[in-house]
Design a protein around this motif. Structure first.
Motif, PDB file in Angstrom:
ATOM      1  N   LYS A  71      -7.730   4.915 -14.072  1.00  0.00           N
ATOM      2  CA  LYS A  71      -7.232   4.973 -12.707  1.00  0.00           C
ATOM      3  C   LYS A  71      -6.572   3.647 -12.348  1.00  0.00           C
ATOM      4  CE  LYS A  71      -8.254   6.637  -8.197  1.00  0.00           C
ATOM      5  NZ  LYS A  71      -9.092   7.506  -7.424  1.00  0.00           N
ATOM      6  N   VAL A  72      -5.390   3.760 -11.765  1.00  0.00           N
ATOM      7  CA  VAL A  72      -4.636   2.596 -11.309  1.00  0.00           C
ATOM      8  C   VAL A  72      -4.687   2.587  -9.791  1.00  0.00           C
ATOM      9  CG1 VAL A  72      -2.377   1.487 -11.268  1.00  0.00           C
ATOM     10  CG2 VAL A  72      -3.108   2.738 -13.301  1.00  0.00           C
ATOM     11  N   ILE A  73      -5.150   1.480  -9.222  1.00  0.00           N
ATOM     12  CA  ILE A  73      -5.240   1.343  -7.772  1.00  0.00           C
ATOM     13  C   ILE A  73      -4.011   0.580  -7.280  1.00  0.00           C
ATOM     14  CG2 ILE A  73      -6.576   0.399  -5.856  1.00  0.00           C
ATOM     15  CD1 ILE A  73      -8.000   2.653  -7.295  1.00  0.00           C
ATOM     16  N   VAL A  74      -3.325   1.150  -6.295  1.00  0.00           N
ATOM     17  CA  VAL A  74      -2.168   0.517  -5.677  1.00  0.00           C
ATOM     18  C   VAL A  74      -2.548   0.210  -4.237  1.00  0.00           C
ATOM     19  CG1 VAL A  74       0.258   0.783  -5.093  1.00  0.00           C
ATOM     20  CG2 VAL A  74      -0.654   1.891  -7.136  1.00  0.00           C
ATOM     21  N   PHE A  75      -2.524  -1.087  -3.884  1.00  0.00           N
ATOM     22  CA  PHE A  75      -2.950  -1.509  -2.556  1.00  0.00           C
ATOM     23  C   PHE A  75      -1.799  -2.242  -1.876  1.00  0.00           C
ATOM     24  CE2 PHE A  75      -4.973  -4.672   0.279  1.00  0.00           C
ATOM     25  CZ  PHE A  75      -5.657  -3.807   1.112  1.00  0.00           C
ATOM     26  N   HIS A  76      -1.394  -1.766  -0.711  1.00  0.00           N
ATOM     27  CA  HIS A  76      -0.338  -2.396   0.082  1.00  0.00           C
ATOM     28  C   HIS A  76      -0.965  -3.000   1.332  1.00  0.00           C
ATOM     29  CE1 HIS A  76       2.948  -0.587  -2.190  1.00  0.00           C
ATOM     30  NE2 HIS A  76       2.223   0.521  -2.213  1.00  0.00           N
ATOM     31  N   LYS A  77      -0.593  -4.250   1.645  1.00  0.00           N
ATOM     32  CA  LYS A  77      -1.079  -4.891   2.864  1.00  0.00           C
ATOM     33  C   LYS A  77       0.079  -5.655   3.481  1.00  0.00           C
ATOM     34  CE  LYS A  77      -4.632  -7.971   4.625  1.00  0.00           C
ATOM     35  NZ  LYS A  77      -3.832  -8.870   5.412  1.00  0.00           N
ATOM     36  N   PRO A  79       1.057  -8.571   5.862  1.00  0.00           N
ATOM     37  CA  PRO A  79       0.432  -9.723   6.492  1.00  0.00           C
ATOM     38  C   PRO A  79       0.748  -9.798   7.990  1.00  0.00           C
ATOM     39  CG  PRO A  79       2.289 -10.397   5.141  1.00  0.00           C
ATOM     40  CD  PRO A  79       2.098  -8.947   4.915  1.00  0.00           C
ATOM     41  N   LYS A  80      -0.188 -10.326   8.748  1.00  0.00           N
ATOM     42  CA  LYS A  80      -0.083 -10.529  10.190  1.00  0.00           C
ATOM     43  C   LYS A  80      -0.013  -9.220  10.979  1.00  0.00           C
ATOM     44  CE  LYS A  80       2.152 -14.888   9.458  1.00  0.00           C
ATOM     45  NZ  LYS A  80       3.434 -15.475   9.257  1.00  0.00           N
ATOM     46  N   LYS A  81      -0.176  -8.122  10.308  1.00  0.00           N
ATOM     47  CA  LYS A  81      -0.270  -6.820  10.965  1.00  0.00           C
ATOM     48  C   LYS A  81      -1.500  -6.152  10.364  1.00  0.00           C
ATOM     49  CE  LYS A  81       4.721  -6.193  11.373  1.00  0.00           C
ATOM     50  NZ  LYS A  81       5.013  -7.546  11.494  1.00  0.00           N
ATOM     51  N   ASP A  82      -2.207  -5.398  11.097  1.00  0.00           N
ATOM     52  CA  ASP A  82      -3.426  -4.793  10.571  1.00  0.00           C
ATOM     53  C   ASP A  82      -3.084  -3.491   9.844  1.00  0.00           C
ATOM     54  OD1 ASP A  82      -6.089  -4.666  10.041  1.00  0.00           O
ATOM     55  OD2 ASP A  82      -6.610  -3.658  11.910  1.00  0.00           O
ATOM     56  N   ALA A  83      -2.195  -3.599   8.853  1.00  0.00           N
ATOM     57  CA  ALA A  83      -1.745  -2.406   8.140  1.00  0.00           C
ATOM     58  C   ALA A  83      -2.139  -2.501   6.670  1.00  0.00           C
ATOM     59  CB  ALA A  83      -0.236  -2.263   8.268  1.00  0.00           C
ATOM     60  N   ARG A  84      -2.877  -1.518   6.200  1.00  0.00           N
ATOM     61  CA  ARG A  84      -3.292  -1.452   4.804  1.00  0.00           C
ATOM     62  C   ARG A  84      -3.139  -0.019   4.315  1.00  0.00           C
ATOM     63  NH1 ARG A  84      -7.721  -3.309   7.264  1.00  0.00           N
ATOM     64  NH2 ARG A  84      -7.809  -5.556   7.487  1.00  0.00           N
ATOM     65  N   LYS A  85      -2.842   0.118   3.029  1.00  0.00           N
ATOM     66  CA  LYS A  85      -2.752   1.453   2.444  1.00  0.00           C
ATOM     67  C   LYS A  85      -3.202   1.375   0.991  1.00  0.00           C
ATOM     68  CE  LYS A  85       1.075   4.116   1.173  1.00  0.00           C
ATOM     69  NZ  LYS A  85       2.396   4.633   1.477  1.00  0.00           N
ATOM     70  N   THR A  86      -4.103   2.254   0.601  1.00  0.00           N
ATOM     71  CA  THR A  86      -4.601   2.293  -0.771  1.00  0.00           C
ATOM     72  C   THR A  86      -4.263   3.649  -1.377  1.00  0.00           C
ATOM     73  OG1 THR A  86      -6.443   0.857  -0.170  1.00  0.00           O
ATOM     74  CG2 THR A  86      -6.636   2.057  -2.226  1.00  0.00           C
ATOM     75  N   GLN A  87      -3.730   3.616  -2.580  1.00  0.00           N
ATOM     76  CA  GLN A  87      -3.435   4.833  -3.315  1.00  0.00           C
ATOM     77  C   GLN A  87      -3.976   4.686  -4.728  1.00  0.00           C
ATOM     78  OE1 GLN A  87       0.891   5.155  -2.950  1.00  0.00           O
ATOM     79  NE2 GLN A  87       0.557   7.144  -2.006  1.00  0.00           N
TER      80      GLN A  87
END
Length: 103
Positions: A71-77, A79-87
């Motif tokens: 499994k490959v985890i892709v994490f987007h964040k 900065p300075k915004k409370d935005a996160r996404k994990t796939q």
């Protein structure tokens, strides 16, 4: 004796008895596949190079089954915004075993 084959847009160096994974193919476990996209065949120093493929050469493979990769985890964040996404992603593979190489 070894050969370089093309399967699924990728190139693989194979020898008799070698087990390897390729991208998912529509085949059942126990089936026999004949791959005729052979780019190079080397038999004890006698090398045949194709342009692009070697004429009359083929590699017979047995389908051992289907499997999935790690499994490959892709994490987007942002900065300075409370935005996160994990796939997550797992790649599907077909396991092949080389039975014979004919040139």
């Amino acid at each position: 004796m070894f050969a370089i084959i093309e399967a699924g847009g990728k190139q693989y160096r194979v020898e008799e008895g070698l087990e390897f994974n390729v991208d998912l193919m529509k085949a059942n476990a126990g089936d026999t596949l004949a791959i005729d996209k052979v780019l190079l065949v080397d038999a004890k120093g006698d090398t045949k190079i194709g342009a692009p493929y070697v004429d009359g050469a083929k590699v017979e493979c047995e389908v051992l089954g289907h499997t999935r990769g790690k499994k490959v985890i892709v994490f987007h964040k942002l900065p300075k915004k409370d935005a996160r996404k994990t796939q997550g992603h797992r790649h599907d593979y077909t396991q092949l075993k080389v039975k014979s190489i004919t040139a």
